[in-house]
Enzyme design. Structure first.
Site, mmCIF file in Angstrom:
data_model
loop_
_atom_site.group_PDB
_atom_site.id
_atom_site.type_symbol
_atom_site.label_atom_id
_atom_site.label_comp_id
_atom_site.label_asym_id
_atom_site.label_seq_id
_atom_site.Cartn_x
_atom_site.Cartn_y
_atom_site.Cartn_z
ATOM 1 N NE ARG A 312 -77.804 19.575 -5.204
ATOM 2 C CZ ARG A 312 -77.846 19.843 -6.514
ATOM 3 N NH1 ARG A 312 -78.675 19.178 -7.305
ATOM 4 N NH2 ARG A 312 -77.077 20.749 -7.061
ATOM 5 C CD GLU A 719 -74.368 14.960 -6.958
ATOM 6 O OE1 GLU A 719 -74.361 15.939 -7.732
ATOM 7 O OE2 GLU A 719 -74.509 15.059 -5.736
HETATM 8 N N1 MTE Z 1 -67.987 7.732 -9.299
HETATM 9 C C1 MTE Z 1 -66.955 7.070 -8.728
HETATM 10 N N2 MTE Z 1 -66.429 6.016 -9.377
HETATM 11 N N3 MTE Z 1 -66.461 7.430 -7.510
HETATM 12 C C2 MTE Z 1 -66.986 8.489 -6.806
HETATM 13 O O1 MTE Z 1 -66.528 8.802 -5.712
HETATM 14 N N4 MTE Z 1 -68.687 10.287 -6.753
HETATM 15 C C3 MTE Z 1 -69.985 10.752 -7.235
HETATM 16 C C4 MTE Z 1 -70.025 10.732 -8.760
HETATM 17 N N5 MTE Z 1 -69.547 9.476 -9.265
HETATM 18 C C5 MTE Z 1 -68.089 9.206 -7.387
HETATM 19 C C6 MTE Z 1 -68.542 8.794 -8.665
HETATM 20 C C7 MTE Z 1 -70.336 12.093 -6.789
HETATM 21 S S1 MTE Z 1 -71.004 12.279 -5.253
HETATM 22 C C8 MTE Z 1 -70.191 13.196 -7.578
HETATM 23 S S2 MTE Z 1 -70.706 14.719 -7.092
HETATM 24 C C9 MTE Z 1 -69.572 13.087 -8.905
HETATM 25 O O2 MTE Z 1 -69.173 11.761 -9.225
HETATM 26 C C10 MTE Z 1 -68.353 14.013 -8.938
HETATM 27 O O3 MTE Z 1 -67.664 13.928 -10.124
HETATM 28 P P1 MTE Z 1 -68.115 14.693 -11.466
HETATM 29 O O4 MTE Z 1 -68.668 16.003 -11.046
HETATM 30 O O5 MTE Z 1 -66.861 14.802 -12.214
HETATM 31 O O6 MTE Z 1 -69.135 13.820 -12.102
HETATM 32 N N1 HPA Z 2 -73.698 19.765 -4.273
HETATM 33 C C1 HPA Z 2 -72.534 19.459 -3.676
HETATM 34 N N2 HPA Z 2 -71.884 20.290 -2.907
HETATM 35 C C2 HPA Z 2 -72.407 21.505 -2.702
HETATM 36 C C3 HPA Z 2 -73.598 21.878 -3.288
HETATM 37 C C4 HPA Z 2 -74.286 20.966 -4.122
HETATM 38 O O1 HPA Z 2 -75.355 21.260 -4.661
HETATM 39 N N3 HPA Z 2 -73.878 23.135 -2.906
HETATM 40 C C5 HPA Z 2 -72.867 23.498 -2.106
HETATM 41 N N4 HPA Z 2 -71.974 22.520 -1.963
HETATM 42 MO MO1 MOS Z 3 -71.110 14.743 -4.681
HETATM 43 S S1 MOS Z 3 -72.378 14.378 -3.120
HETATM 44 O O1 MOS Z 3 -71.758 16.374 -4.866
HETATM 45 O O2 MOS Z 3 -69.654 14.928 -3.882
#
Ligand code: MTE
Ligand code: HPA
Ligand code: MOS
Length: 767
Positions: A312, A719
């Protein structure tokens, strides 16, 4: 309408009242034992012995377990099997778990475990503590990766200008408020129920089964919610889940393992720090003609997710820019430190910061506004729009988005005002920066892009939803409930989402890569639509009309047009269908279409679409102390057509502030000879607080809809906003640059702590 509304987070009222239950809030069962981990006092060494009898003899200790007590595989690695649950033979980092102490009292278990050094015999071995050292020694956790396009050698040698430099980007601790925790409860006939704070219940189920030499069906894992995950519980909840499970099975008693914050820091990994070494060629307008970069990451002692994180990073080096000739190498250096893992952005932020820093340097060398260099390099809409990895950027909204932000933030006017301020202010200097973000959405491992859901409509018209996603505060349950309510045309208060549970939806992916709502939302919509279609077919038969004339809306069902049209209450329709023996529950499934990836050539379409955004930050820097303030930030971010604008804005603000912490105040420091992580608590590791939010904070959603077929044309938001914090880092660099001679780009490392800023100031004063 349920979708699109700014409804509060489904648990907000519970969060603020302290009523939301996390694993440690569950009433403890009689006989529960508490586990604590004794960890390695050295960074590298040979483990000769653990004095189990000595530990067992300590007051209050019920049992002590070591690697020898694990009946199955002593491994909890996510991809490659190089992650021991408990050290066996060799120890790989200072903090590595060696043994487990069990006691009826958590405090007792912890006090005994903390004396590990007295009970273990380890011969220290030389340790590699920095990614540079490990890379130079040829030690990597996976083979080097290479992504190349065009003819970078020729393009570099013919470019009018060259720039060769390096950039250090620090790591970051997830600092979820709820630390790692697992509570394993033995059940009948060789089975276990495990409460776990994890982004990945299915993987926990599988690693526990392997550690016990069991089948997956013997292990049930549940997660109602996490107090934050941020990537830190994507793979690294595994060790704790396995320890609690193995102990519960051995002792036939419920076992809880809740880490203390310091232990969490010492044992688990975090965002990878990166060292970038680059060489770019550019023309008079600052347009990049070729870029060569070596990315060296600190993988830590094992592979964990380092390979996809590096992938990534390499796939985000382009960020928002067309780079005709590139040569990217990725090295995941194996150091004798904690194994690094996922953290919001998953390598994307580390990769994209490199090109932003490079373009900023190019602008300073040419003596022009960095914004103009950025605009000159921006991906086109109909040409100059293929990424180095071969994916077409077919949804680029940055030209319009940047236009809007430049206007609304008055960037150009403020650029002049900042210059004027600096001309009259010898010590305090202002800095301003505008940075764009383009972030690829999908797991970059194709098969992970799938999800399932289970929807029950009870015969009173209430609805229960279960899906494979996990709730970590990001609001996936709220969005999925909105989607189900929307699909069935009912109000949101009819819908309840339950805990994620491996016995309800099988083989789920981690809730990660920002795909939680995209994937589980589509799966839940699929399930709800099947029930709606069955209800419509039932009504069509009863009312002698066509199912196409039946509309589900506002808690009612409208049947037929014309004079026979009737409107029925949703719950009456449900009861009527139940009585007619119609199935009122359904599963649902979704797999993202169109993805492909070739790991060898690093070419394909790893992402279903891109999310975009941009930010402007203005800072005030004290050039004598290195202290600074963020004066104002404007964020404009693309979430497509928002499912929930309140939650999305929360994610944007939170991601931005978390990114700002990464790039300015959160510094990890390992002792250079012992390898001990010295910054292992909030006293030495500084995360942002509410008072670090800019006093003037303008956050807006960009009016857009996803051109790809996502749920209601929304876009993932978890993210990408973290990368909006680039503008703070580069505004600080801009402030430092006001002290530099023309044509000089200040060397600034991340995090830009006051010390780093003073180093940069000193460096440019010497030019
Ligand atoms: N928001 C909150 N409040 N707490 C969290 O731990 N994790 C982040 C983001 N936002 C997080 C957050 C991360 S690393 C990811 S990948 C996404 O939320 C995962 O949730 P989603 O795919 O439902 O957005
Ligand atoms: N994001 C988070 N977790 C993962 C990914 C990614 O792109 N690819 C494989 N595991
Ligand atoms: Mo988020 S770093 O893909 O849990």
């Amino acid at each position: 309408m349920s979708a699109g509304r700014p409804t509060p987070h489904e648990s907000a009222h519970l969060h603020v009242q302290g009523q939301a239950t996390y694993v440690d809030d569950l009433p403890e069962l009689a006989g529960t034992l508490h586990a604590a981990l004794g960890w390695s006092p050295v960074a590298h060494g040979t483990l000769h012995a653990i004095d189990v009898a000595g530990l067992r003899a300590q007051a209050g200790v019920v049992a002590v377990l070591t690697a020898a007590d694990i009946p199955g595989l002593n491994d909890c690695g996510a991809i490659i099997h190089d992650d021991p649950i408990l050290a066996d033979g060799e120890v790989h980092y200072l903090g590595q778990p060696l043994f487990v102490v069990l006691s009826a009292h958590r405090d007792t278990a912890r006090r005994v475990a903390a004396r590990a050094q007295e009970f273990v015999t380890i011969t220290p071995l030389p340790a590699l503590l920095t990614p540079e050292q490990a890379h130079a020694a040829g030690r990597h956790v996976v083979p080097p990766m290479h992504l190349r396009r065009g003819d970078p050698d020729a393009a570099l040698s013919s470019a009018p200008h060259l720039l060769a430099d390096s950039l250090h980007v620090g790591g970051q601790e997830q600092f979820y408020l709820e630390g790692q925790i697992s509570y394993a409860v033995p059940k009948e006939n060789d089975s276990l129920f495990v409460h776990c704070s994890t982004q990945h219940p299915s993987e926990m189920q599988h690693v526990i089964a392997k550690a016990l030499n069991w089948h997956a069906h013997q292990v049930q894992v549940e997660c109602r919610r996490m107090g934050g995950g941020f990537g830190g519980k994507e793979s690294q909840s595994a060790l704790f889940a396995c320890v609690a499970a193995v102990a519960a099975w051995r002792l036939k008693r419920p076992v809880k393992l809740r880490l203390d914050r310091d232990d969490d820091f010492m044992i688990t990994g975090r965002r990878h720090c990166f060292v970038h070494q680059y060489r770019v060629g550019y023309d008079e307008a600052g347009r990049i003609q070729a870029a060569r970069i070596d990315m060296i990451s600190r993988a830590g002692f094992s592979a964990d997710l380092s390979a996809p994180v590096m992938t990534r990073a390499m796939c985000h080096f382009d960020n928002a820019y067309w780079l005709p000739h590139v040569d990217l190498h990725g090295f995941c250096a194996r150091t004798h430190t904690q194994s690094n893992t996922a953290f919001r952005g998953f390598g994307g932020p580390q990769g994209a910061l490199a090109i932003e820093y490079i373009l900023d340097s190019v602008a300073r060398q040419l003596g022009c506004d960095p914004l103009d260099v950025r605009l000159a390099n921006l991906y086109g809409q109909d040409e100059r729009n293929t990424t180095p990895y071969g994916q077409l950027v077919d949804d680029n909204v940055l030209p319009a988005l940047l236009d809007e932000l430049v206007q609304s933030s008055q960037y150009r006017e403020r650029r002049l005002a900042v210059a004027q301020f600096n001309a009259n202010s010898p010590v305090l200097k202002k800095g301003l920066a505008l940075t764009p973000v383009k972030f690829g959405i999908s797991f970059n491992v194709v098969h992970l892009n799938q999800a399932g859901a289970l929807v029950h409509v009870y015969n009173d018209g209430s609805i229960l939803v279960n899906h494979g996603g996990t709730e970590m505060g990001q609001g996936v349950n709220t969005k999925v409930a909105q989607i189900v309510a929307q699909t069935l045309g009912v109000s949101l208060d009819r819908v309840r989402v339950t805990a994620t549970d491996t016995s309800k939806v099988a083989n789920t992916s981690a809730t990660a890569a920002s795909t939680g709502s995209d994937l589980n939302g589509k799966a839940a919509a699929d399930a709800a639509a099947q029930i709606r279609e069955r209800l419509a077919a039932h009504l069509a038969e009863v009312h002698h009309t066509s199912a196409a004339d039946i509309v589900f809306e506002n808690d009612a069902v409208h049947v037929g047009g014309g004079s026979d049209a009737t409107s029925l209450r949703f719950e009456d329709v449900v009861m009527s269908a139940y009585t007619a023996r119609v199935q009122l529950w359904s599963d649902g499934f979704y797999a993202t279409p169109g993805l492909s990836w070739n790991r060898e050539t690093m070419q394909g379409r790893p992402f279903y679409y891109f999310a975009y955004g941009a930010s402007v930050s203005e800072v005030l820097l004290d050039t004598l102390t290195g202290e600074w303030k963020l004066l104002r930030t404007d964020l404009l971010h693309d979430v497509g057509r928002s499912i929930n604008p309140a939650i999305d804005i929360g994610q944007i603000e939170g991601g931005f502030i978390q990114g700002m912490g990464w790039l300015t105040s959160e510094e990890l420091y390992w002792h250079p000879t012992t390898g001990r992580l010295m910054t292992h608590s909030p006293s030495t590791y500084k995360i942002p607080t509410a008072s670090d939010c800019p006093p003037d904070f303008r956050v807006k959603l960009f009016a857009n809809e996803n051109r790809h077929d996502t749920i209601y044309r929304s876009k993932a938001v978890g993210e990408p906003p973290l990368l909006l914090a680039f503008s703070v880092f580069l505004a600080l660099r801009d402030a430092v640059a006001s002290l530099a001679a023309p044509g000089v780009a200040p060397p600034l490392r991340a995090p830009a702590t006051p010390e780093a800023l003073l180093d940069a100031i000193e460096a440019v004063r010497q030019t």
